[in-house]
Design an enzyme around this catalytic site. Structure first.
Site, PDB file in Angstrom:
ATOM      1  N   HIS A   1       5.856  16.344  16.414  1.00 44.40           N
ATOM      2  CA  HIS A   1       6.715  17.012  15.437  1.00 44.40           C
ATOM      3  C   HIS A   1       7.342  15.997  14.479  1.00 44.40           C
ATOM      4  O   HIS A   1       8.486  16.154  14.038  1.00 44.40           O
ATOM      5  CB  HIS A   1       7.808  17.809  16.148  1.00 44.40           C
ATOM      6  CG  HIS A   1       8.159  19.102  15.461  1.00 44.40           C
ATOM      7  ND1 HIS A   1       7.627  20.308  15.844  1.00 44.40           N
ATOM      8  CD2 HIS A   1       8.959  19.380  14.400  1.00 44.40           C
ATOM      9  CE1 HIS A   1       8.108  21.274  15.065  1.00 44.40           C
ATOM     10  NE2 HIS A   1       8.909  20.723  14.174  1.00 44.40           N
TER      11      HIS A   1
ATOM     12  N   ASP B   1      -1.147  14.779  13.324  1.00 44.45           N
ATOM     13  CA  ASP B   1      -0.137  14.493  12.304  1.00 44.45           C
ATOM     14  C   ASP B   1       0.881  13.523  12.869  1.00 44.45           C
ATOM     15  O   ASP B   1       0.697  12.989  13.970  1.00 44.45           O
ATOM     16  CB  ASP B   1       0.515  15.789  11.796  1.00 44.45           C
ATOM     17  CG  ASP B   1       1.480  16.431  12.800  1.00 44.45           C
ATOM     18  OD1 ASP B   1       1.762  15.847  13.864  1.00 44.45           O
ATOM     19  OD2 ASP B   1       1.967  17.543  12.514  1.00 44.45           O
ATOM     20  N   SER B   2       1.934  13.259  12.109  1.00 45.15           N
ATOM     21  CA  SER B   2       3.051  12.383  12.480  1.00 45.15           C
ATOM     22  C   SER B   2       2.742  10.923  12.154  1.00 45.15           C
ATOM     23  O   SER B   2       1.921  10.287  12.813  1.00 45.15           O
ATOM     24  CB  SER B   2       3.430  12.523  13.959  1.00 45.15           C
ATOM     25  OG  SER B   2       3.769  13.861  14.290  1.00 45.15           O
TER      26      SER B   2
ATOM     27  N   ARG C   1       0.925   8.368   6.183  1.00 47.31           N
ATOM     28  CA  ARG C   1       1.553   8.158   4.887  1.00 47.31           C
ATOM     29  C   ARG C   1       0.573   7.839   3.761  1.00 47.31           C
ATOM     30  O   ARG C   1       0.977   7.756   2.605  1.00 47.31           O
ATOM     31  CB  ARG C   1       2.593   7.031   4.985  1.00 47.31           C
ATOM     32  CG  ARG C   1       3.731   7.297   5.948  1.00 47.31           C
ATOM     33  CD  ARG C   1       4.636   8.417   5.462  1.00 47.31           C
ATOM     34  NE  ARG C   1       5.797   8.574   6.323  1.00 47.31           N
ATOM     35  CZ  ARG C   1       5.862   9.389   7.373  1.00 47.31           C
ATOM     36  NH1 ARG C   1       4.798  10.136   7.690  1.00 47.31           N
ATOM     37  NH2 ARG C   1       6.963   9.480   8.096  1.00 47.31           N
TER      38      ARG C   1
ATOM     39  N   ARG D   1       5.919  15.068   5.780  1.00 49.83           N
ATOM     40  CA  ARG D   1       6.904  14.337   4.983  1.00 49.83           C
ATOM     41  C   ARG D   1       6.325  13.834   3.666  1.00 49.83           C
ATOM     42  O   ARG D   1       6.953  13.941   2.620  1.00 49.83           O
ATOM     43  CB  ARG D   1       7.436  13.142   5.775  1.00 49.83           C
ATOM     44  CG  ARG D   1       8.477  13.480   6.819  1.00 49.83           C
ATOM     45  CD  ARG D   1       9.047  12.210   7.420  1.00 49.83           C
ATOM     46  NE  ARG D   1      10.081  12.522   8.402  1.00 49.83           N
ATOM     47  CZ  ARG D   1       9.838  12.744   9.684  1.00 49.83           C
ATOM     48  NH1 ARG D   1       8.578  12.701  10.131  1.00 49.83           N
ATOM     49  NH2 ARG D   1      10.822  13.015  10.527  1.00 49.83           N
TER      50      ARG D   1
END
Length: 387
Positions: free
Chosen positions: A275, A306-307, A310, A330
């Site tokens: 998460h 995910d997580s 970038r 994000r």
């Protein structure tokens, strides 16, 4: 500001957004150790450079759940995305649609299903939690199916809310939160006009449709808090599997045994995810959890991850570690908060270019060529990165 990476979008978002919104997306649970590990562990995975392999026919396209994608990437479900730009879920979905990758709408989105789906051409994915209010769950599933959503992403790592200390300091929650948010909005006039005034209604669209009345930030925190279900087990998902006749993905897997349970349950995919470090601080990064999960279930189920992702190099790393597809949260919300749809579109172009560089210089002409051989001394490199 010159924008050349997702880090630049993060800096731009921090300057443009009210602090309560920036820190809500930027922060993690407790002391944020897992949040940091997600990025650091992934960045330490060493790529194996290869040259002179005629990479002129490079192909980033892939297929998952019968959908042809331009690259192995999807936008993750992120709550309150519509607060980061005017009708933000629609803007992000259109950017993903133009890039021919999936957008996943959150249960707790500002824009409801019925507003987002007509804005795009390709099928939308929809995310759902296990909640005490099973009536809401059925209503959301019925509406998602009626709207033509193809893939259900079922988040299972929120039976209880994680403690996010930043939220109390930033004004998202805590004493006098509403007043603090209003004052922050006045200090950020571009956001206040574009989103605060012109981006209304600021309610939780999917929940409002069900309750038949507007909902706000206080409802977001209160309604979710009272509807999390710590009694959740695999049996609670059986009626959903029976109801939903499209692909069903279980999001929030960090352990090989849970991955095997997902296979036995009949899920079509899993998302290896903590998460984004927003739930249980101190757990493994997704990069560290992924290889043993891939060893356990690769080929039996689609593996998404995910997580900490970038940039496009991170996508290549995750695929080499065992993922079939990556999801970003994000990174795209930073871009959305900084520059709206144009920002998300540019970010996806950056991911594309970064993936092309990484694949060209590791000798992977197709996504299926991105294997552990693309990493330096695969097992030792992974072990060194995690120590």
């Amino acid at each position: 500001m010159i924008i050349s990476s997702s880090n630049d979008y993060r800096a731009a978002a921090e300057s443009r957004l009210p602090p309560f919104l920036f820190h809500y997306i930027d922060g993690g649970a407790y002391a944020e150790y897992t949040l940091k590990r997600n990025v650091e562990d992934l960045s330490k995975i060493a790529l194996r450079q290869r040259v002179l392999n005629d990479m002129s026919q490079l192909d980033l396209s892939t297929e998952i759940f019968g959908e042809k994608l331009s690259m192995p990437l999807a936008l993750s479900p992120v709550g309150l995305t519509g607060m980061y730009a005017r009708r933000g879920e629609v803007q992000a979905a259109v950017a993903a649609d133009k890039k021919n990758i999936p957008f996943t709408l959150s249960t707790v989105s500002v824009c409801p299903i019925e507003e987002v789906v007509p804005a795009i051409q390709r099928p939308m994915w929809f995310q759902l939690y296990v909640l005490r209010d099973r009536g809401f769950m059925r209503n959301a599933l019925e509406r998602a199916k009626a709207a033509g959503c193809t893939t259900l992403v079922f988040t299972v790592d929120m039976p209880v809310p994680g403690a996010r200390y930043r939220d109390a300091h930033s004004g998202m929650s805590g004493p006098n939160a509403a007043m603090r948010r209003y004052l922050q909005a006045f200090a950020h006039p571009h956001w206040a006009l574009n989103v605060g005034l012109l981006g209304r209604p600021h309610d939780l669209g999917n929940i409002s449709k069900y309750l038949g009345k507007p909902t706000g930030l206080e409802d977001y925190i209160g309604w979710l808090g009272s509807n999390f279900d710590p009694s959740i087990s695999w049996k609670d998902l059986e009626w959903i599997r029976e109801f939903w006749d499209g692909p069903m993905v279980i999001k929030g897997i960090l352990d090989p045994e849970d991955a095997k349970d997902a296979v036995r349950f009949g899920a079509d995919g899993i998302v290896v995810s903590n998460h984004g470090g927003r739930q249980l601080d101190g757990v493994m990064s997704s990069a560290r959890a992924l290889p043993p999960i891939a060893d356990a279930v690769k080929g039996d189920i689609k593996i998404l991850a995910d997580s900490g992702i970038r940039n496009g190099l991170d996508v290549v790393r995750m695929i080499a570690l065992g993922a079939d597809l990556c999801m970003i949260g994000r990174a795209f919300v930073y871009a959305l908060g900084a520059a709206g749809q144009a920002g998300v579109s540019n970010l996806l172009d950056l991911f594309d270019k970064e993936m092309r560089v990484a694949m060209t210089l590791t000798g992977a002409k197709r996504i299926t060529d991105i294997t552990p051989d693309c990493l330096v001394r695969y097992e030792q490199a992974v072990q060194n990165a995690m120590e």
